[in-house]
Motif scaffolding. Structure first.
Motif, short mmCIF file in Angstrom:
data_model
loop_
_atom_site.label_atom_id
_atom_site.label_comp_id
_atom_site.label_asym_id
_atom_site.label_seq_id
_atom_site.Cartn_x
_atom_site.Cartn_y
_atom_site.Cartn_z
N GLN A 1 0.82 -1.22 0.00
CA GLN A 1 0.00 0.00 0.00
C GLN A 1 0.85 1.26 0.00
OE1 GLN A 1 -3.13 0.24 -0.65
NE2 GLN A 1 -3.27 -2.00 -0.79
N GLU A 2 2.03 1.19 0.61
CA GLU A 2 2.90 2.37 0.58
C GLU A 2 4.28 1.92 0.13
OE1 GLU A 2 2.94 3.81 4.59
OE2 GLU A 2 3.72 1.92 5.32
N LEU A 3 5.03 2.87 -0.40
CA LEU A 3 6.35 2.49 -0.89
C LEU A 3 7.39 2.78 0.20
CD1 LEU A 3 7.88 1.28 -3.26
CD2 LEU A 3 8.40 3.60 -3.99
N THR A 4 7.47 1.84 1.15
CA THR A 4 8.51 1.90 2.17
C THR A 4 9.25 0.58 2.11
OG1 THR A 4 7.04 0.91 3.80
CG2 THR A 4 7.09 3.32 3.71
N GLU A 5 10.44 0.56 2.73
CA GLU A 5 11.20 -0.69 2.73
C GLU A 5 10.42 -1.80 3.41
OE1 GLU A 5 15.28 -0.23 4.04
OE2 GLU A 5 15.31 1.77 3.17
N ASP A 6 9.77 -1.47 4.51
CA ASP A 6 9.02 -2.49 5.25
C ASP A 6 7.87 -3.05 4.42
OD1 ASP A 6 10.58 -2.45 7.40
OD2 ASP A 6 9.23 -1.26 8.68
N ALA A 7 7.13 -2.14 3.81
CA ALA A 7 5.96 -2.59 3.05
C ALA A 7 6.39 -3.42 1.84
CB ALA A 7 5.13 -1.39 2.61
N LEU A 8 7.44 -2.97 1.18
CA LEU A 8 7.90 -3.72 0.00
C LEU A 8 8.45 -5.09 0.42
CD1 LEU A 8 8.39 -3.78 -3.05
CD2 LEU A 8 10.59 -2.63 -2.66
N ALA A 9 9.21 -5.09 1.53
CA ALA A 9 9.75 -6.36 2.02
C ALA A 9 8.60 -7.32 2.35
CB ALA A 9 10.61 -6.12 3.25
N GLY A 10 7.55 -6.78 2.96
CA GLY A 10 6.40 -7.61 3.32
C GLY A 10 5.78 -8.26 2.09
N ALA A 11 5.62 -7.46 1.03
CA ALA A 11 4.99 -8.00 -0.19
C ALA A 11 5.90 -9.05 -0.83
CB ALA A 11 4.69 -6.86 -1.17
N ILE A 12 7.21 -8.79 -0.83
CA ILE A 12 8.14 -9.76 -1.44
C ILE A 12 8.14 -11.05 -0.61
CG2 ILE A 12 10.59 -10.23 -1.90
CD1 ILE A 12 10.87 -7.28 -2.73
N GLU A 13 8.09 -10.90 0.69
CA GLU A 13 8.09 -12.11 1.54
C GLU A 13 6.80 -12.91 1.35
OE1 GLU A 13 9.13 -10.39 5.38
OE2 GLU A 13 10.92 -11.65 5.35
N ARG A 14 5.70 -12.20 1.21
CA ARG A 14 4.43 -12.92 0.99
C ARG A 14 4.49 -13.69 -0.33
NH1 ARG A 14 -0.53 -10.31 0.40
NH2 ARG A 14 0.33 -8.24 0.12
N ALA A 15 5.06 -13.04 -1.35
CA ALA A 15 5.16 -13.71 -2.66
C ALA A 15 6.09 -14.92 -2.55
CB ALA A 15 5.69 -12.73 -3.71
N SER A 16 7.23 -14.75 -1.87
CA SER A 16 8.20 -15.85 -1.75
C SER A 16 7.58 -17.03 -1.00
CB SER A 16 9.45 -15.40 -1.01
OG SER A 16 10.07 -14.37 -1.70
N ALA A 17 6.81 -16.72 0.04
CA ALA A 17 6.18 -17.80 0.82
C ALA A 17 5.14 -18.51 -0.03
CB ALA A 17 5.56 -17.22 2.08
N ALA A 18 4.35 -17.74 -0.76
CA ALA A 18 3.30 -18.36 -1.58
C ALA A 18 3.91 -19.26 -2.65
CB ALA A 18 2.44 -17.27 -2.24
N TYR A 19 5.05 -18.84 -3.20
CA TYR A 19 5.70 -19.63 -4.26
C TYR A 19 6.04 -21.03 -3.76
CZ TYR A 19 9.20 -21.31 -7.48
OH TYR A 19 9.88 -22.09 -8.38
#
Ligand code: ADP
Length: 515
Positions: free
Chosen positions: A455-473
């Motif tokens: 939702q926002e472009l911060t390191e935390d938010a981006l890291a969260g989205a990347i981690e969610r994608a990696s886990a789903a993969y």
């Protein structure tokens, strides 16, 4: 460059619309002939989609130095185009016109003018903008207007794109108002961050009379000449490349100083989402990838992944998600947030089996290149950065990656995430502009989500989205349906071309009613 598949093989287009419109589409770049980003893709796909609907479309674009008229087998027009240049010592420039017919009957006309375009680079070379860009694109805008006037048929729509054609509506209205009475001039904003701003001393390049130097129409508050600003006020109608971006650019935060002008013209402004050209960007037809695939043969994607890992010098690890980034390297694209985010995520890894690999393809200035290079050197088995522009590699990354990361600060439409979905490459995006319009979050909508949205472009938010994608993969039972859903999303130009057609037709009808 093999252009044979783009050149027409005599096709007849049936008229789908009620009325066949004559449309001139002016753009400073047209793929595959010239391209620096999304504009090039749109300038080749939208005219084709309109031609498929039965319209008569002619693209006008510069003949840059890297284009060879003989090799491309262009036909030379006997009559040169006379382009007045009041700003120059000479009163006019004679441009040679070269043309050919593309697929679906679209004609493309290249404007050859050695002094302006006969060099390497579209807008600059080696990270440096050309010093005479004010001159070059004033010339191009005027050439577009002169070409429109010389057109054998009445032109219903002159479609200008971005600042490079920003002066065309002014030239048309100032010099030839009567002649353009029946021509609707439409200006499309592909990216408001680029406005064609030049020092006031460059005003002469426009060749316009002094009265334009004395009003704020063509000048910013800080005293610069602004080509796009002029175009936005003189065009009859404005469009931009996603509904979300149409709203954003009317706000102070997203308007780059032009929000008030855009607010004043909000009745004339519409956002029409860009489409994807699935004859070029689809894994079952892609000419750049070694194994073609579709929803029923997803194994092919695995092979593209292994090949990409191999080519990039990464360990071939099928179980690690492979992230891709294909981007111009600019402030807009959020590279400054991506780099520390990736560094933190990869530094925190406890197990070899955790985390992800990342390939980045990007062209841009040293500040971004150096940061990405350092990142790659810090994690040699995890991150590879390929600097520069490489069309084939862009396709290979789309096909070989599992996830495409698009952390743009703002994004008018964004094409890479749209292409990614067709390749079953799940996007991770920042919720802005066209990214928000095209990707829905899996957590928000587990049944229909097509990606991961921060939702926002911060390191935390981006890291969260990347981690969610990696886990789903790592859960193929969850991942496969997500890939399939993304692949099934249809962003073909069909719908968008219809929206342009409705707009053009209604403008045309208004012109006729006014007579
Ligand atoms: P923008 O127009 O802001 O650059 P878009 O997402 O609309 O962004 O379009 C980007 C287009 O440019 C896509 O076709 C993408 O594949 C291509 N592209 C971007 N960077 C590169 C690169 N370094 N090499 C090859 N293609 C690139």
């Amino acid at each position: 460059m093999d252009l044979s598949r783009y050149i027409s093989k005599k096709e007849s287009s049936k008229l789908v619309a009620n009325q066949r419109l004559n449309i001139i589409f002016a753009s400073s770049e047209v793929a595959p002939f010239s391209k620096s980003g999304g504009l090039g893709d749109v300038a080749s796909a939208l005219p084709r989609a309109l031609a498929q609907r039965g319209h008569n479309v002619v693209i006008v674009t510069p003949l840059y130095g890297h284009l060879d008229s003989e090799q491309m087998r262009l036909s030379r027009r006997l009559q040169p185009l006379e382009v007045p240049r009041k700003s120059k010592q000479q009163s006019k420039v004679e441009a040679t016109l070269w043309e050919t017919r593309l697929n679906h009957g679209v004609r493309i006309v290249f404007v050859e003018a050695e002094e302006y375009f006969g060099r390497q680079g579209l807008y600059g070379y080696d990270d440096q903008a050309f010093e005479d860009n004010a001159d070059r694109f004033a010339f191009f805008s005027r050439a577009v207007v002169e070409f429109t006037r010389s057109f054998a048929l009445p032109v219903d729509v002159l479609h200008c794109n971005d600042w490079h054609t920003g002066l065309a509506p002014i030239y048309a209205k100032h010099y030839f108002d009567e002649e353009f009475q029946d021509t609707s001039i439409v200006m499309t904003i592909h990216n408001l961050a680029y406005q064609g701003k030049f020092d006031a001393s460059e005003f002469d390049a426009t060749g316009l009379p002094q009265k334009y130097a004395d009003t704020s129409e063509l000048f910013d508050e800080d005293g610069n000449v602004n080509y796009l600003k002029g175009g936005l006020q003189y065009a009859d109608h404005l469009t931009t490349v996603s509904p979300g971006y149409a709203d954003e650019i009317q706000t102070e935060a997203g308007g780059f100083g032009l929000h008030e002008i855009l607010q004043n013209r909000s009745d004339d402004l519409v956002g029409i989402l860009n489409g994807a050209d699935y004859t070029v960007w689809a894994p079952d037809v892609d000419r750049h990838i070694s194994v073609r695939y579709d929803i029923d043969s997803l194994n092919g994607k695995r092979r593209n992944k292994a090949e990409l890992q191999h080519r990039m010098g990464l360990p071939i690890r099928p179980t690690l998600p492979l992230l891709g980034v294909i981007s111009r390297l600019t402030e807009q694209k959020g590279i400054d947030v991506l780099v520390p985010t990736i560094r933190t995520l990869l530094s925190d890894l406890e197990d070899e089996r955790d985390g992800f690999q990342l390939v980045i393809l990007g062209e841009g200035p040293p500040q971004f290149r150096d940061a990405l290079q350092e990142l790659a050197e810090s994690f040699p088995t995890r991150v590879v950065f390929q600097p520069g522009y490489d069309e084939a590699m862009a396709h290979r990354i789309q096909a070989g990656s599992d996830v495409l990361v698009v952390p743009s600060r703002f994004e008018p439409c964004g094409l890479t995430q749209i292409y990614a979905m067709r390749y079953g490459t799940v996007p991770v995006v920042h919720s802005t502009g066209g990214l928000a319009d095209t990707v829905s979050d899996l957590r928000e909508d587990p049944e229909k989500g097509t990606g991961f949205v921060c939702q926002e472009l911060t390191e935390d938010a981006l890291a969260g989205a990347i981690e969610r994608a990696s886990a789903a993969y790592r859960n193929y039972r969850k991942w496969r349906p997500l890939m399939v859903r993304a692949m099934e999303r249809d962003f073909s130009w069909h719908e968008s071309a219809r929206s342009y057609e409705s707009l053009f037709t209604s403008l045309h009808q208004q012109e006729q009613a006014a007579e």
